[in-house]
Design a protein around this motif. Structure first.
Motif, PDB file in Angstrom:
ATOM      1  N   ALA A 140      35.044  47.453  41.534  1.00  0.00           N
ATOM      2  CA  ALA A 140      35.043  48.271  40.310  1.00  0.00           C
ATOM      3  C   ALA A 140      33.609  48.484  39.814  1.00  0.00           C
ATOM      4  O   ALA A 140      33.254  49.587  39.369  1.00  0.00           O
ATOM      5  N   GLU A 141      32.766  47.454  39.885  1.00  0.00           N
ATOM      6  CA  GLU A 141      31.357  47.586  39.495  1.00  0.00           C
ATOM      7  C   GLU A 141      30.633  48.581  40.402  1.00  0.00           C
ATOM      8  O   GLU A 141      29.861  49.415  39.930  1.00  0.00           O
ATOM      9  N   LEU A 142      30.894  48.479  41.703  1.00  0.00           N
ATOM     10  CA  LEU A 142      30.259  49.396  42.650  1.00  0.00           C
ATOM     11  C   LEU A 142      30.720  50.831  42.409  1.00  0.00           C
ATOM     12  O   LEU A 142      29.910  51.769  42.433  1.00  0.00           O
ATOM     13  N   ASP A 143      32.001  50.998  42.159  1.00  0.00           N
ATOM     14  CA  ASP A 143      32.535  52.330  41.843  1.00  0.00           C
ATOM     15  C   ASP A 143      31.868  52.904  40.596  1.00  0.00           C
ATOM     16  O   ASP A 143      31.510  54.082  40.565  1.00  0.00           O
ATOM     17  N   ALA A 144      31.696  52.076  39.570  1.00  0.00           N
ATOM     18  CA  ALA A 144      31.067  52.533  38.330  1.00  0.00           C
ATOM     19  C   ALA A 144      29.614  52.942  38.574  1.00  0.00           C
ATOM     20  O   ALA A 144      29.147  53.950  38.027  1.00  0.00           O
ATOM     21  N   ALA A 145      28.913  52.195  39.404  1.00  0.00           N
ATOM     22  CA  ALA A 145      27.517  52.528  39.713  1.00  0.00           C
ATOM     23  C   ALA A 145      27.430  53.842  40.487  1.00  0.00           C
ATOM     24  O   ALA A 145      26.567  54.686  40.206  1.00  0.00           O
ATOM     25  N   VAL A 146      28.327  54.034  41.449  1.00  0.00           N
ATOM     26  CA  VAL A 146      28.342  55.282  42.218  1.00  0.00           C
ATOM     27  C   VAL A 146      28.710  56.445  41.298  1.00  0.00           C
ATOM     28  O   VAL A 146      28.086  57.507  41.351  1.00  0.00           O
ATOM     29  N   GLU A 147      29.703  56.252  40.449  1.00  0.00           N
ATOM     30  CA  GLU A 147      30.124  57.295  39.503  1.00  0.00           C
ATOM     31  C   GLU A 147      28.950  57.705  38.603  1.00  0.00           C
ATOM     32  O   GLU A 147      28.709  58.894  38.388  1.00  0.00           O
ATOM     33  N   LYS A 148      28.219  56.733  38.104  1.00  0.00           N
ATOM     34  CA  LYS A 148      27.074  57.017  37.230  1.00  0.00           C
ATOM     35  C   LYS A 148      26.022  57.836  37.980  1.00  0.00           C
ATOM     36  O   LYS A 148      25.483  58.802  37.453  1.00  0.00           O
ATOM     37  N   LYS A 149      25.744  57.459  39.220  1.00  0.00           N
ATOM     38  CA  LYS A 149      24.759  58.187  40.027  1.00  0.00           C
ATOM     39  C   LYS A 149      25.230  59.620  40.280  1.00  0.00           C
ATOM     40  O   LYS A 149      24.450  60.571  40.164  1.00  0.00           O
ATOM     41  N   LEU A 150      26.510  59.795  40.611  1.00  0.00           N
ATOM     42  CA  LEU A 150      27.047  61.125  40.903  1.00  0.00           C
ATOM     43  C   LEU A 150      27.109  62.007  39.657  1.00  0.00           C
ATOM     44  O   LEU A 150      27.048  63.228  39.759  1.00  0.00           O
ATOM     45  N   GLN A 151      27.219  61.406  38.478  1.00  0.00           N
ATOM     46  CA  GLN A 151      27.181  62.177  37.228  1.00  0.00           C
ATOM     47  C   GLN A 151      25.796  62.768  36.994  1.00  0.00           C
ATOM     48  O   GLN A 151      25.659  63.784  36.326  1.00  0.00           O
ATOM     49  N   GLY A 152      24.785  62.138  37.560  1.00  0.00           N
ATOM     50  CA  GLY A 152      23.412  62.593  37.356  1.00  0.00           C
ATOM     51  C   GLY A 152      22.919  63.587  38.391  1.00  0.00           C
ATOM     52  O   GLY A 152      21.785  64.048  38.320  1.00  0.00           O
ATOM     53  N   ILE A 153      23.745  63.933  39.369  1.00  0.00           N
ATOM     54  CA  ILE A 153      23.331  64.857  40.429  1.00  0.00           C
ATOM     55  C   ILE A 153      24.219  66.102  40.374  1.00  0.00           C
ATOM     56  O   ILE A 153      25.438  65.996  40.281  1.00  0.00           O
ATOM     57  N   THR A 154      23.585  67.262  40.441  1.00  0.00           N
ATOM     58  CA  THR A 154      24.319  68.527  40.426  1.00  0.00           C
ATOM     59  C   THR A 154      24.233  69.210  41.790  1.00  0.00           C
ATOM     60  O   THR A 154      23.416  68.826  42.638  1.00  0.00           O
ATOM     61  N   LEU A 155      25.052  70.228  41.971  1.00  0.00           N
ATOM     62  CA  LEU A 155      24.957  71.036  43.191  1.00  0.00           C
ATOM     63  C   LEU A 155      23.589  71.693  43.287  1.00  0.00           C
ATOM     64  O   LEU A 155      23.054  71.866  44.379  1.00  0.00           O
ATOM     65  N   GLU A 156      23.008  72.051  42.157  1.00  0.00           N
ATOM     66  CA  GLU A 156      21.663  72.644  42.157  1.00  0.00           C
ATOM     67  C   GLU A 156      20.657  71.666  42.759  1.00  0.00           C
ATOM     68  O   GLU A 156      19.765  72.074  43.511  1.00  0.00           O
TER      69      GLU A 156
END
Length: 148
Positions: A109-125
């Motif tokens: 769950a911690e790893l998922d949260a860290a990945v989710e946070k990183k993916l929230q900061g990256i856009t298709l642009e």
């Protein structure tokens, strides 16, 4: 999210391919073209395309010259949205025992949260910029998009 890697990565590749080849303008790219460029089966990507359309990330154009294009500007589409669109109906399996419940499941769950946070900061642009830095040229240009 980490356990659903193949489906999520393919959805990211599909969205990036559409943003790269069709963008948000009048151009569209067909499912068979996408499948060919990704070296994937068309039948395999169609459920993902439908999920991305249902989530409002892609527009679908019907007809003989139909296909897909981005529904929003690539700078407005976060990678976490793409992954959520194709994994939202997948339930996580229950941990197989007490150790898993108390130790590995919370770690996951911690790893998922860290990945989710990183993916929230990256856009298709951001990915399109990486493609440009790698020397890839987009076949069409994005229309200007102003926000006041």
């Amino acid at each position: 999210m980490l356990l659903r890697r193949d489906r999520a990565l393919l959805a990211l590749d599909i969205a990036l391919d559409i943003a790269f080849h069709a963008g948000r303008g009048g151009e569209v790219t067909g499912a068979s073209d996408i499948a060919e460029r990704l070296n994937a089966a068309r039948r395999g990507i169609e459920p993902l395309l439908q999920a991305l359309v249902r989530s409002g990330l892609l527009d679908s154009v019907r007809g003989p010259r139909g296909g897909y294009r981005m529904a929003r500007a690539p700078r407005e589409v976060r990678l976490a949205e793409i992954i959520a669109a194709v994994t939202e109906d997948e339930a996580a399996d229950a941990p197989p025992g007490k150790l898993a419940t108390l130790v590995t499941a919370p770690l996951w769950a911690e790893l998922d949260a860290a990945v989710e946070k990183k993916l929230q900061g990256i856009t298709l642009e951001d990915l399109l910029k990486r493609a440009a830095a790698a020397g890839l040229r987009r076949p069409v240009t994005e229309p200007l998009h102003f926000v006041i």
